[in-house]
Enzyme design. Sequence first.
Site, mmCIF file in Angstrom:
data_model
loop_
_atom_site.group_PDB
_atom_site.id
_atom_site.type_symbol
_atom_site.label_atom_id
_atom_site.label_comp_id
_atom_site.label_asym_id
_atom_site.label_seq_id
_atom_site.Cartn_x
_atom_site.Cartn_y
_atom_site.Cartn_z
ATOM 1 N N ASN A 64 34.242 29.785 22.867
ATOM 2 C CA ASN A 64 33.016 29.359 23.557
ATOM 3 C C ASN A 64 31.839 30.158 23.002
ATOM 4 O O ASN A 64 32.019 31.015 22.136
ATOM 5 C CB ASN A 64 33.165 29.533 25.072
ATOM 6 C CG ASN A 64 33.421 30.976 25.448
ATOM 7 O OD1 ASN A 64 32.580 31.844 25.210
ATOM 8 N ND2 ASN A 64 34.598 31.255 26.004
ATOM 9 N N PRO B 45 45.470 33.171 32.525
ATOM 10 C CA PRO B 45 45.351 33.991 33.740
ATOM 11 C C PRO B 45 43.879 34.203 34.069
ATOM 12 O O PRO B 45 43.041 34.254 33.168
ATOM 13 C CB PRO B 45 46.008 35.317 33.340
ATOM 14 C CG PRO B 45 45.953 35.356 31.856
ATOM 15 C CD PRO B 45 46.018 33.924 31.396
ATOM 16 N N LYS C 135 32.986 31.259 44.966
ATOM 17 C CA LYS C 135 33.749 31.993 43.939
ATOM 18 C C LYS C 135 34.131 33.388 44.429
ATOM 19 O O LYS C 135 35.233 33.865 44.176
ATOM 20 C CB LYS C 135 32.897 32.083 42.665
ATOM 21 C CG LYS C 135 33.703 32.362 41.435
ATOM 22 C CD LYS C 135 32.952 31.987 40.175
ATOM 23 C CE LYS C 135 32.928 30.484 39.965
ATOM 24 N NZ LYS C 135 32.272 30.103 38.719
ATOM 25 N N LYS D 119 38.004 34.270 44.368
ATOM 26 C CA LYS D 119 38.523 35.273 43.425
ATOM 27 C C LYS D 119 38.853 36.599 44.103
ATOM 28 O O LYS D 119 39.528 37.436 43.529
ATOM 29 C CB LYS D 119 37.489 35.530 42.334
ATOM 30 C CG LYS D 119 37.046 34.258 41.609
ATOM 31 C CD LYS D 119 37.328 34.337 40.146
ATOM 32 C CE LYS D 119 36.764 33.131 39.437
ATOM 33 N NZ LYS D 119 37.199 33.071 38.050
HETATM 34 O O1 C5P Z 1 35.743 30.672 37.390
HETATM 35 P P1 C5P Z 1 34.681 31.138 36.455
HETATM 36 O O2 C5P Z 1 35.117 31.130 35.028
HETATM 37 O O3 C5P Z 1 33.352 30.492 36.656
HETATM 38 O O4 C5P Z 1 34.467 32.642 36.885
HETATM 39 C C1 C5P Z 1 33.657 33.497 36.167
HETATM 40 C C2 C5P Z 1 34.048 34.916 36.410
HETATM 41 O O5 C5P Z 1 35.451 35.067 36.354
HETATM 42 C C3 C5P Z 1 33.510 35.848 35.357
HETATM 43 O O6 C5P Z 1 33.304 37.104 35.947
HETATM 44 C C4 C5P Z 1 34.631 35.884 34.326
HETATM 45 O O7 C5P Z 1 34.586 37.078 33.555
HETATM 46 C C5 C5P Z 1 35.839 35.841 35.229
HETATM 47 N N1 C5P Z 1 37.012 35.182 34.637
HETATM 48 C C6 C5P Z 1 38.122 35.919 34.299
HETATM 49 N N2 C5P Z 1 39.243 35.297 33.811
HETATM 50 C C7 C5P Z 1 39.269 33.966 33.642
HETATM 51 C C8 C5P Z 1 38.138 33.183 33.980
HETATM 52 C C9 C5P Z 1 37.032 33.830 34.476
HETATM 53 O O8 C5P Z 1 38.090 37.149 34.451
HETATM 54 N N3 C5P Z 1 40.358 33.378 33.156
#
Ligand code: C5P
Length: 301
Positions: free
Chosen positions: A109, A204, A238, A242
């Site tokens: 990305n 993960p 979120k 999370k």
């Molecule tokens: O779910 P999303 O990708 O939008 O969440 C963003 C946050 O989650 C960021 O802090 C990113 O670093 C973290 N993230 C992560 N592992 C993933 C996906 C996102 O630590 N596989």
Amino acid sequence: QADDLASTTLLATDKPVMIAPAMNVRMWLHDATQTNLATLRTRGITLVGPNDGDMACGEYGPGRMAEADEIVDAVIGWFGVSAPLAGRRALVTSGPTHEPIDPVRYIANRSSGRQGHAIATALARRGAATTLISGPTHLDDPAGVTVVHIETAREMLAACETALPADVAVCAAAVADWRAGTIADQKLKKDAGSVPTLTMAENPDILATLSAAGNSRPGLVVGFAAETENLVEHARAKLARKGCDWILANDVSPASGTFGGGDNTIHLVTAKAVEDWPRMSKTDVAERLADRIADHFGSPA
Ligand code: C5P
């Protein structure tokens, strides 16, 4: 004499000078050295050390170079910079991940790593022992930070777990949500008329895993939420999903120019409140976040 890089630079500078001399005890105590030192002192040069102790040559006495952390403390003290995160351990993820498809191709990305790298720098400057776990970027490793270079999400998670325990974790990496379900051992061949089908597997979630790490959960876990609409609403969801403590919601709509750009517009979302930060550089976001983290912990550990 100004016949080498150090003494030439010192002769050419108009800045304050601090020296950390080291030499054999008798050389240090010699009248020639002490007289010259007196001259340097009258010119306002500051000394760090030398210390009493064992010398490389086997003798003992004054002349041993000040320890590295004494020199750092002297510099910090000179600038009057406080180190509110001294004694704390910080973990920061940064950059994209690269998820291989075959030996030559990968999914990635557009993350530049600038925000995460700036956060690691800001935390280290406040005295935190900082580990930066970064995917591939074009950035230099920040000074004073332990950097672990990884490529895939699974490697990033493993490196994070190795870096624990930590007082604070900031997940600023743009981790790929999916990886190729199978990674071909050999380069996929282009066969006329047939197109390969890519199956994906879920990666993960590092932020969620660290947030649920039980006894080894960092005291403060901070994530980012890159959103193109309804920023705060999505960030709150979120935060709950999370299990982290703070979310920095940032606008990554194409019009914002955030991805790959130098600026960021942040809303800091916690369980209790939302703070709207003005648009500022990623460096300033990092400084402000590091100040907030230092406030959260209060006095140094
Ligand atoms: O779910 P999303 O990708 O939008 O969440 C963003 C946050 O989650 C960021 O802090 C990113 O670093 C973290 N993230 C992560 N592992 C993933 C996906 C996102 O630590 N596989």
